[in-house]
Design an enzyme around this catalytic site. Structure first.
Site, short mmCIF file in Angstrom:
data_model
loop_
_atom_site.label_atom_id
_atom_site.label_comp_id
_atom_site.label_asym_id
_atom_site.label_seq_id
_atom_site.Cartn_x
_atom_site.Cartn_y
_atom_site.Cartn_z
N ASP A 39 2.67 -47.13 0.44
CA ASP A 39 3.49 -45.95 0.11
C ASP A 39 3.41 -44.87 1.19
O ASP A 39 3.23 -43.69 0.88
CB ASP A 39 3.04 -45.34 -1.22
CG ASP A 39 2.78 -46.35 -2.31
OD1 ASP A 39 3.44 -47.40 -2.29
OD2 ASP A 39 1.94 -46.09 -3.18
N GLU A 209 11.77 -47.36 -7.79
CA GLU A 209 10.80 -46.30 -7.47
C GLU A 209 10.94 -45.91 -6.01
O GLU A 209 11.85 -46.36 -5.31
CB GLU A 209 9.38 -46.80 -7.76
CG GLU A 209 9.01 -48.04 -6.95
CD GLU A 209 7.74 -48.72 -7.43
OE1 GLU A 209 7.29 -48.43 -8.54
OE2 GLU A 209 7.21 -49.56 -6.67
#
Length: 327
Positions: A39, A209
């Site tokens: 991420d 997401e």
């Protein structure tokens, strides 16, 4: 004679050391730094590139955030534990997907914690503040900034977007839902829209997401991750609109697994060189042969556009990118 002999020996030793020294890196290589990290958010502060990733481990071990900096995209320096649960008493585990922005000579680090599964659990999106990009970041609010499931969006995967007019927006959401909300001036809350609504859903088709947004040639590029983060179908898609509020119609997938390189490529960010029309995509992927869901590494590759402004499919590489210092 003795002094000449010593000088000769010193010269020989110098040549030997030079021969044995490792060659300077020509490209970043992928992954760009060692360790399990996911991420990643990339950003430029001054003449330095920064990356803030999630420490990819069991949720109970995700108690801190490391950062990495580079002057050229090739050589990276680690800044350990720029933020940790020790300074955010409400955060107990699962510190995820940091997003950072500079405002009024301070640095604000947004992150998710606790992986809450309902409005009855305590956690969500928090904010840290520091005087330097390397921290240490202290709790800005003493509590989460977002702690509820508005429009069905799990309060995770936050990205702070600065618009052309200087306004800041929080774009976030998991579980297939994405929200946008305008932050107030001191990042302690939000400003309702004209209709009185604080959180506006901007969920595009295929969204899972990991939202990200940037402006190029006056257009708003909205990007997100699709599929499951532990599976081979994890990928990045995008849309283009005339406003940060959309509407966003899915255009295409631009980052996905390559059976010859890696699987699970996704949850990315974009770095633009400050003085050139050159873009890089920073993302995580799972090395071939790895079966542990948390075994993810941070990588970087070029991101290019065609003559119509559409993003070209990104080629996953082992080489990474060449040096590109900021003058």
């Amino acid at each position: 004679m003795k002094s000449k002999f010593i000088l000769l020996m010193l010269c020989c030793a110098g040549f030997y050391a030079a021969a044995q020294a490792p060659a300077a890196k020509k490209t970043s290589g992928n992954p760009i730094f060692p360790g399990w990290y996911a991420d990643p958010e990339g950003i430029v502060f001054g003449d330095t590139y920064w990356i803030y990733p999630t420490f990819s481990a069991k949720y109970e071990e995700q108690l801190f955030i490391d950062a990495f900096s580079s002057k050229d995209l090739v050589n990276w320096e680690k800044h350990p534990k720029v933020a940790s649960t020790a300074d955010f008493k409400w955060a107990k585990k699962a510190m995820w997907a940091p997003s950072i922005i500079k405002k009024d000579k301070k640095y604000y680090l947004f992150f998710a914690a606790n992986d809450i599964q309902s409005d009855q659990e305590y956690g969500g999106i928090g904010v840290g503040v520091a005087k330097k990009p390397g921290g240490p970041f202290k709790d800005h609010l003493g509590k989460p900034l977002v702690d509820k499931f508005y429009h069905g969006a799990q309060p995770i995967d936050q990205y702070v977007f600065k618009d052309k007019d200087g306004e800041h927006y929080l774009i976030y959401g998991g579980w297939g839902h994405c929200n946008i909300a305008r932050l107030n001036k001191d990042f302690t809350g939000f400003v309702p829209g004209a209709d009185g609504e604080v959180f506006k859903s901007i969920t595009p088709e295929g969204y899972t997401e990991g939202p990200f947004m940037f402006i190029r040639n006056g257009k708003y590029y909205f990007m997100w991750s699709e599929g499951g983060w532990t599976g081979p179908n994890y990928a990045v898609a995008y849309a283009i609109a005339d406003s940060p509020m959309g509407p966003f119609k899915r255009i295409d997938t631009i980052l996905k697994s390559d059976p010859a390189v890696a699987r699970g490529a996704g949850h990315h960010s974009v770095i633009k060189h400050p003085t050139k029309d050159e873009y890089y995509i920073v993302y995580h992927r799972r090395p071939l042969g790895e079966t542990n869901g948390n075994h993810r590494v941070t990588c970087i590759d070029k991101m290019e556009f065609d003559e119509n402004g559409y993003i070209k499919p990104v080629k996953l590489t082992f080489e990474g990118v060449a040096a590109n210092p900021i003058k």
